[in-house]
Write a protein that holds these residues in place. Structure first.
Motif, PDB file in Angstrom:
ATOM      1  N   TYR A  17      18.994  -9.745 -65.201  1.00 15.36           N
ATOM      2  CA  TYR A  17      19.537  -9.041 -64.032  1.00 15.36           C
ATOM      3  C   TYR A  17      20.709  -9.841 -63.464  1.00 15.36           C
ATOM      4  CZ  TYR A  17      15.705  -5.656 -63.691  1.00 15.36           C
ATOM      5  OH  TYR A  17      14.830  -4.622 -63.928  1.00 15.36           O
ATOM      6  N   CYS A  18      21.777  -9.136 -63.152  1.00 13.68           N
ATOM      7  CA  CYS A  18      22.960  -9.761 -62.568  1.00 13.68           C
ATOM      8  C   CYS A  18      22.724 -10.003 -61.079  1.00 13.68           C
ATOM      9  CB  CYS A  18      24.172  -8.846 -62.768  1.00 13.68           C
ATOM     10  SG  CYS A  18      25.705  -9.485 -62.071  1.00 13.68           S
ATOM     11  N   ARG A  19      22.950 -11.229 -60.644  1.00  6.71           N
ATOM     12  CA  ARG A  19      22.811 -11.571 -59.232  1.00  6.71           C
ATOM     13  C   ARG A  19      24.116 -11.236 -58.498  1.00  6.71           C
ATOM     14  NH1 ARG A  19      18.400 -14.686 -58.102  1.00  6.71           N
ATOM     15  NH2 ARG A  19      17.350 -15.787 -59.811  1.00  6.71           N
ATOM     16  N   THR A  20      24.037 -10.416 -57.454  1.00  4.70           N
ATOM     17  CA  THR A  20      25.251  -9.994 -56.750  1.00  4.70           C
ATOM     18  C   THR A  20      25.672 -10.947 -55.650  1.00  4.70           C
ATOM     19  OG1 THR A  20      24.083  -8.694 -55.070  1.00  4.70           O
ATOM     20  CG2 THR A  20      24.618  -7.588 -57.161  1.00  4.70           C
ATOM     21  N   GLY A  21      24.715 -11.726 -55.095  1.00  6.35           N
ATOM     22  CA  GLY A  21      25.027 -12.527 -53.922  1.00  6.35           C
ATOM     23  C   GLY A  21      25.060 -11.704 -52.647  1.00  6.35           C
ATOM     24  N   ASP A  22      24.722 -10.409 -52.736  1.00  3.85           N
ATOM     25  CA  ASP A  22      24.716  -9.525 -51.578  1.00  3.85           C
ATOM     26  C   ASP A  22      23.284  -9.265 -51.126  1.00  3.85           C
ATOM     27  OD1 ASP A  22      27.593  -8.782 -51.284  1.00  3.85           O
ATOM     28  OD2 ASP A  22      27.304  -8.142 -53.346  1.00  3.85           O
ATOM     29  N   ILE A  23      23.079  -9.287 -49.822  1.00  4.30           N
ATOM     30  CA  ILE A  23      21.752  -9.110 -49.238  1.00  4.30           C
ATOM     31  C   ILE A  23      21.572  -7.652 -48.828  1.00  4.30           C
ATOM     32  CG2 ILE A  23      20.173  -9.854 -47.425  1.00  4.30           C
ATOM     33  CD1 ILE A  23      20.840 -11.992 -49.523  1.00  4.30           C
ATOM     34  N   VAL A  24      20.452  -7.058 -49.253  1.00  2.00           N
ATOM     35  CA  VAL A  24      20.170  -5.657 -48.957  1.00  2.00           C
ATOM     36  C   VAL A  24      18.714  -5.507 -48.528  1.00  2.00           C
ATOM     37  CG1 VAL A  24      21.866  -4.837 -50.644  1.00  2.00           C
ATOM     38  CG2 VAL A  24      19.459  -5.071 -51.318  1.00  2.00           C
ATOM     39  N   THR A  25      18.414  -4.336 -47.990  1.00  2.61           N
ATOM     40  CA  THR A  25      17.031  -3.894 -47.819  1.00  2.61           C
ATOM     41  C   THR A  25      16.878  -2.576 -48.562  1.00  2.61           C
ATOM     42  OG1 THR A  25      17.668  -2.876 -45.709  1.00  2.61           O
ATOM     43  CG2 THR A  25      16.552  -5.012 -45.610  1.00  2.61           C
ATOM     44  N   ALA A  26      15.685  -2.352 -49.121  1.00  5.27           N
ATOM     45  CA  ALA A  26      15.390  -1.109 -49.838  1.00  5.27           C
ATOM     46  C   ALA A  26      14.658  -0.147 -48.904  1.00  5.27           C
ATOM     47  CB  ALA A  26      14.541  -1.402 -51.069  1.00  5.27           C
ATOM     48  N   HIS A  27      15.006   1.132 -49.000  1.00  5.35           N
ATOM     49  CA  HIS A  27      14.403   2.151 -48.143  1.00  5.35           C
ATOM     50  C   HIS A  27      14.006   3.351 -49.006  1.00  5.35           C
ATOM     51  CE1 HIS A  27      15.878   0.148 -44.426  1.00  5.35           C
ATOM     52  NE2 HIS A  27      16.824  -0.278 -45.266  1.00  5.35           N
ATOM     53  N   VAL A  28      12.743   3.720 -48.953  1.00  5.51           N
ATOM     54  CA  VAL A  28      12.254   4.873 -49.701  1.00  5.51           C
ATOM     55  C   VAL A  28      12.316   6.102 -48.793  1.00  5.51           C
ATOM     56  CG1 VAL A  28      10.330   5.882 -50.965  1.00  5.51           C
ATOM     57  CG2 VAL A  28      10.769   3.422 -51.120  1.00  5.51           C
TER      58      VAL A  28
END
Length: 557
Positions: A419-430
């Motif tokens: 998996y490529c690491r983006t360095g970007d912080i996210v949250t996942a939402h269903v």
């Protein structure tokens, strides 16, 4: 052929078995860009492919003229797999030139016009480019002609300098003259021996980073065509759509959002040479534009535009932007959605039919059904708990397998399972059973000024060369138009006086740094704040400058 025909040393290619699977499942297109244009030109020959204030060009004309130019570039001495740096504007000549290179197998190094000696010099050395395409009549005060000639003198491996535009030096190679060297029949005869594969390198795109000159990302014919088309379909575009693009065409976003879907869908695209909000909205009216995008300062400028009520935007089905889709939609009364894109091979977004919770509350999902996404605890391979922030990591048919000639970057860029690491912080939402991602910030150290990432370490090194500066740290400060600008905290040499922003900018440009990377605020400190473990505390600096800006806004109101 499944594998590449013209291999480039230093490029990591997809293993043949995996490439075959991508082609068979439709994750890649079984085509090259040149063949895709030929197919679309047969289907809609007389339809306008590209529209500019200077004129338009049909799909048939685009195909014919790019064939002629491709043949002339081969006659000039460029060969398949050769690299060529592009520093050109948004116009039909640029589109013809980049497509001609795609047809001839020449690999564009997609630089931007703002780059100067530091960036172009290092890209030239790293890519070992043999060609250099330059806009001779670039807007503004900077003269690209002597700059390009000096680059050529400094880098003898660049053998072919070709100018676009009306102010090329006498006896130089120009795009217009090269197109005239062949008729369509002779051009196609010249190109008949050029065989390309969907797995051949299409272009060298550039990644923003934290350590100066962007890393080079090889992109490939079949995967890039599919990547762009999945995205366009995700935004509910088709042959009848009309797209408008006002940012650099040679940027990865310009290629994926503007050029490639034009060739695959057969839609019309309106190209602007630069951002002009009044002209942009007039073009929306004139050509009944259905889709457009803001990567950078366009959306804030529209929200600040006082004559919005004078324009008919009823043709627009979607305006997608990096941030603030909710505020933009309220202002223009057109469906708007937040996007996320990374040159390493992931595009997130949401279509006009999505709910406002998706379009405004997240940055969407991937339109490619083959992409796999994880959210990991930064610097680990542990997935975060539901709803927690973490680093966005992905793999898929378009994800970069390795940066070009960058072993140190490659050593830390991937998880153990690829998996490529983006360095970007996210949250996942269903939402309604599907996962969407919301961008929360960046883990790596850079400034995102209107979509262009500025590596802090590079700028710090150049600022520290100033005779008055002992040490420097660059941080991102919030900006209502560009999202972020650079603020440099400096410790001065004993007895020295701090340079003004203008003086520092002039010094950095003289050193060869691109002007857009220059800090736009200077804060003098006696020492940098540090964390409990003794590291420079950049979050504390960001908090400090944000508070200063808020106070200045209050005092000025």
């Amino acid at each position: 052929m499944i594998g590449p025909i013209h291999s480039i040393e230093g490029v990591l290619y997809t293993p043949e078995q995996e490439a075959r699977r991508y082609l068979e499942t439709g994750a890649w297109m079984d085509s090259t860009v040149g063949d895709m244009l030929r197919q679309t030109a047969r289907r809609v020959p007389n339809k306008a492919a590209l529209i500019t204030d200077a004129g338009s060009i049909s799909f048939q004309q685009l195909n014919d003229q790019s064939d002629c130019l491709a043949a002339a570039l081969l006659d000039l001495g460029l060969r398949p797999a050769d690299r060529a740096i592009f520093q050109v504007g948004n116009n039909i000549e640029t589109a013809l030139t980049v497509i001609a290179c795609f047809k001839a197998g020449i690999v564009p190094v997609c630089a931007i016009p703002q780059y100067r000696e530091v960036e172009i010099g290092q890209l030239a050395r790293l890519s070992q480019a043999r060609g250099y395409f330059v806009q001779s009549d670039s807007p503004g005060s900077f003269d690209m002609v002597p700059f390009a000639q000096q680059i050529l003198a400094d880098h003898p491996h660049i053998e072919h300098l070709v100018f676009s535009g009306s102010r090329a030096p006498e006896h130089s190679n120009t795009i217009a003259a090269l197109i005239q060297m062949h008729n369509v029949a002779s051009a196609r005869q010249r190109l008949a021996d050029i065989k390309l594969s969907p797995a051949d390198v299409l272009s060298f795109q550039l990644s923003g980073g934290t350590t100066g000159v962007p890393k080079i990302i090889p992109r490939f014919h079949g995967e890039y065509l599919a990547h762009a088309t999945f995205c366009a379909r995700h935004y509910e575009m088709d042959e009848n759509s009309v797209f408008l693009w006002a940012l650099p065409l040679m940027h990865n976003a310009g290629q994926l959002y503007a050029l490639m879907p034009t060739l695959t869908l057969g839609r019309s695209t309106v190209l602007m040479p630069n951002v002009d909000i009044a002209r942009m909205l007039t073009l929306v009216e004139t050509y009944r534009v259905t889709h457009t995008a803001s990567i950078g300062p366009i959306a804030p400028q529209i929200m600040a535009y006082s004559d919005l009520h004078k324009h008919d935007l009823s043709s627009l089905k979607l305006f997608y932007t990096m941030t603030r889709a909710d505020m933009l939609e309220k202002k223009i009364n057109v469906p708007c959605s937040n996007l996320f894109g990374i040159t390493e091979g992931l595009l997130l977004g949401s279509p006009p039919s999505a709910s406002t919770a998706i379009r405004h509350g997240t940055n969407g999902s991937s339109g490619c059904p083959f992409d796999e996404i994880k959210v990991l605890v930064p610097e680990s391979e542990t997935q975060v708990s539901d709803g927690e922030m973490g680093e966005l990591c992905f793999r898929g048919p378009s994800s970069v397998r390795a940066y070009y000639m960058a072993p140190e970057a490659n050593a830390t860029a991937y998880t153990s399972d690829g998996y490529c690491r983006t360095g970007d912080i996210v949250t996942a939402h269903v939402i309604d059973g599907r996962t969407y991602y919301r961008f929360e910030g960046r883990f790596r150290d850079n400034v995102n000024r209107g979509g262009e990432k500025i590596g802090c370490e590079e700028v710090e090194a150049y600022v520290s060369k100033h005779s008055s500066v002992l040490d420097a740290k660059l941080i991102a400060m919030p900006d209502p138009v560009y999202g972020e600008k650079g603020c440099v905290f400096v410790i001065l040499q004993p007895g020295a006086t701090a340079p003004t922003v203008t003086e520092l900018s002039c010094f950095l440009v003289e050193q060869g740094l691109a002007k857009f990377k220059c800090p736009e605020r200077i804060e003098v400190v006696d020492a940098f704040p540090i964390t409990r473990v003794g590291k420079v505390d950049k979050p504390a600096m960001k908090k400090h400058i944000s508070a200063l800006l808020e106070n200045e806004t209050v005092e000025g109101s």
